[in-house]
Write a protein that holds these residues in place. Structure first.
Motif, PDB file in Angstrom:
ATOM      1  N   GLY A 168       0.763  -1.332   0.089  1.00 46.87           N
ATOM      2  CA  GLY A 168       0.014  -0.021  -0.197  1.00 46.87           C
ATOM      3  C   GLY A 168       0.812   1.550  -0.042  1.00 46.87           C
ATOM      4  O   GLY A 168       2.024   1.378  -0.129  1.00 46.87           O
ATOM      5  N   PHE A 173      -7.255   0.176   3.038  1.00 52.29           N
ATOM      6  CA  PHE A 173      -6.954   0.798   1.702  1.00 52.29           C
ATOM      7  C   PHE A 173      -5.643   1.607   1.575  1.00 52.29           C
ATOM      8  O   PHE A 173      -4.677   1.265   0.498  1.00 52.29           O
ATOM      9  CB  PHE A 173      -8.141   1.966   1.295  1.00 52.29           C
ATOM     10  N   TYR A 174      -5.171   2.227   2.605  1.00 49.67           N
ATOM     11  CA  TYR A 174      -4.115   2.949   2.707  1.00 49.67           C
ATOM     12  C   TYR A 174      -2.898   1.862   2.794  1.00 49.67           C
ATOM     13  O   TYR A 174      -1.627   1.964   2.271  1.00 49.67           O
ATOM     14  CB  TYR A 174      -3.895   3.993   3.611  1.00 49.67           C
ATOM     15  N   THR A 212      -3.154  -1.268  -0.739  1.00 47.80           N
ATOM     16  CA  THR A 212      -3.635  -0.215  -1.846  1.00 47.80           C
ATOM     17  C   THR A 212      -3.853  -1.192  -3.065  1.00 47.80           C
ATOM     18  O   THR A 212      -4.755  -0.943  -3.661  1.00 47.80           O
ATOM     19  CB  THR A 212      -2.874   1.032  -2.104  1.00 47.80           C
ATOM     20  N   TYR A 265      -7.473  -2.789  -4.090  1.00 50.02           N
ATOM     21  CA  TYR A 265      -8.441  -1.884  -4.462  1.00 50.02           C
ATOM     22  C   TYR A 265      -8.645  -1.367  -6.029  1.00 50.02           C
ATOM     23  O   TYR A 265      -7.451  -1.149  -6.408  1.00 50.02           O
ATOM     24  CB  TYR A 265      -8.650  -0.701  -3.369  1.00 50.02           C
ATOM     25  N   SER A 299      -4.402   1.885 -11.280  1.00 47.84           N
ATOM     26  CA  SER A 299      -3.666   1.923 -10.091  1.00 47.84           C
ATOM     27  C   SER A 299      -2.653   0.883  -9.791  1.00 47.84           C
ATOM     28  O   SER A 299      -2.687  -0.311  -9.665  1.00 47.84           O
ATOM     29  CB  SER A 299      -4.678   1.846  -9.093  1.00 47.84           C
ATOM     30  N   TRP A 357       3.066   5.788  -6.295  1.00 50.31           N
ATOM     31  CA  TRP A 357       1.550   5.426  -6.949  1.00 50.31           C
ATOM     32  C   TRP A 357       1.376   6.115  -8.347  1.00 50.31           C
ATOM     33  O   TRP A 357       1.601   7.272  -8.527  1.00 50.31           O
ATOM     34  CB  TRP A 357       0.394   5.993  -6.051  1.00 50.31           C
TER      35      TRP A 357
END
Length: 290
Positions: free
Chosen positions: A66, A91-92, A95, A98, A143, A161
Motif C-alpha cells: 500500500g 485501503f492505505y 492499496t 482496491y 492503479s 503510486w
C-alpha cells in the motif's frame, strides 16, 4: 544521445519559484526532501528510471502492498488513527487490493485554466494530468503501487503510486507517498511528492478524525513548516528554493456512504474558491470477483 533541455514554460515556473520562494538547506528541512524529475518528462516509467539511477530494486503491484506501511504513524495529539474505519486504513496499507473509479468537476470559471495547464504542462510532462471533462475517465483508471527498495537491506526507500487514464492513455500522475513529521508543531502528516523538472510539487496533509470513522487529510498552512502545498526547485546537493503556496488548499474526505461503499471527495481550492472537485469510488477487488 539527445541532450535533455528544460521547456520554456518549466523555466518560467522555476524562475518564479526562485524569485518568490526561500533558498534553504534541506538538511534543516528534511521533511521537504523527495524525488525530483528529469528536465523533459516524468512519464509512466519514472519509477523504473529512478530505481536504476539510485540502484534500487523495484517491486510493482505486489499483492497486499500500500501507500503506507503503517497508518498508525500518523498518530498525533489531536488525531487518533484507531478511530478511523478499518477499511479506510486497509485501503492505505493494502492499496493494491482496491480498484478506483473517478469523476471530475471543474468550476466553470476555472475550466479554461485547467485546460490550458493540461496543454502547456501536464500532457507534455505526463504528470498531474487532471481530467477536464467528466467522461474522460469513463473507462476507469489504472492503479499501480511501486516499492523501491535497498538492494542490501530490502528497506523500502520510495513508495510510488502511478495512475493512468484508461480512455486517453495519459498518465494522471506519478506520486511518491510517505509520512513526515513537522518539527515545529510535532505534527505527523501525509506527504505526497509529485516529481517535476528539476524539482517537485510537494503536498503535506494533516490528518483529521471525522464522524463515523471517516478521515480528512488537509493541506493548509500559513508558513514554511506547516501543512500545505510547496513548489521545490533544486540547486546543488541538499539546497533548493522553496515556495509555500499558502493560497492553495486541498481537502480529501475519505468515508463510507449509506451503502457501505468507500468514497473520497477531493477538493482543490485557490484563494478560498473551489476550482476542482474529484470524486472517487473505492472498491475492494475481492468484492468485484463475487
Amino acid at each position: 544521445m539527445t541532450n535533455k533541455k528544460n521547456n520554456i514554460f518549466d523555466l518560467t515556473t522555476q524562475f518564479w519559484v526562485k524569485r518568490t520562494g526561500k533558498y534553504v538547506n534541506l538538511n534543516e528541512y528534511p521533511w521537504l526532501k523527495g524525488p525530483l524529475g528529469e528536465p523533459d518528462e516524468i512519464g509512466s516509467d519514472y519509477f523504473e528510471k529512478f530505481a536504476l539511477k539510485n540502484n534500487f530494486d523495484v517491486r510493482k503491484n505486489v499483492s497486499g502492498t500500500g501507500l503506507m506501511t503503517d497508518f498508525n504513524k500518523l498518530n498525533n495529539t489531536d488525531f487518533n488513527p484507531y478511530e478511523v474505519d478499518s477499511d479506510i486504513i486497509k485501503f492505505y496499507e493494502k492499496t493494491t487490493e482496491y480498484s478506483l473509479d473517478i469523476w471530475s468537476k471543474w468550476c466553470g470559471a476555472f475550466k479554461p485554466f485547467g485546460w490550458l495547464l493540461n496543454i502547456i504542462f501536464a500532457r507534455r510532462l505526463q504528470q498531474m494530468n487532471m481530467p477536464i471533462a467528466s467522461d474522460e475517465t469513463s473507462k476507469g483508471i489504472s492503479s499501480e503501487v511501486y516499492q523501491l527498495t535497498d538492494k542490501d537491506t530490502n528497506e523500502v526507500k520510495v513508495t510510488g503510486w502511478l495512475r493512468r487514464n484508461l480512455l486517453t492513455g495519459n498518465l494522471i500522475y506519478a506520486g511518491c507517498y510517505s509520512h513526515c513529521n513537522l518539527p515545529e508543531s510535532n505534527l505527523n502528516c501525509v506527504k505526497v511528492v509529485f516529481p517535476l523538472p528539476n524539482g517537485s510539487a510537494t503536498v503535506i496533509l494533516k490528518p483529521v478524525n471525522c464522524e463515523g470513522g471517516a478521515l480528512k487529510i488537509i493541506s493548509s498552512g500559513k508558513k514554511i513548516g506547516s501543512p500545505g502545498f510547496y513548489f521545490i526547485v533544486y540547486d546543488k546537493e541538499n539546497h533548493a528554493w522553496v515556495k509555500h503556496v499558502t493560497n492553495m488548499k486541498e481537502i480529501l474526505h475519505v468515508y463510507k456512504d449509506s451503502q457501505g461503499i468507500m468514497r473520497t471527495d477531493h477538493n482543490f481550492r485557490l484563494f478560498g474558491f473551489e476550482f476542482l472537485h474529484l470524486h472517487y469510488k473505492i472498491t475492494a477487488k475481492t468484492s468485484l470477483q463475487k
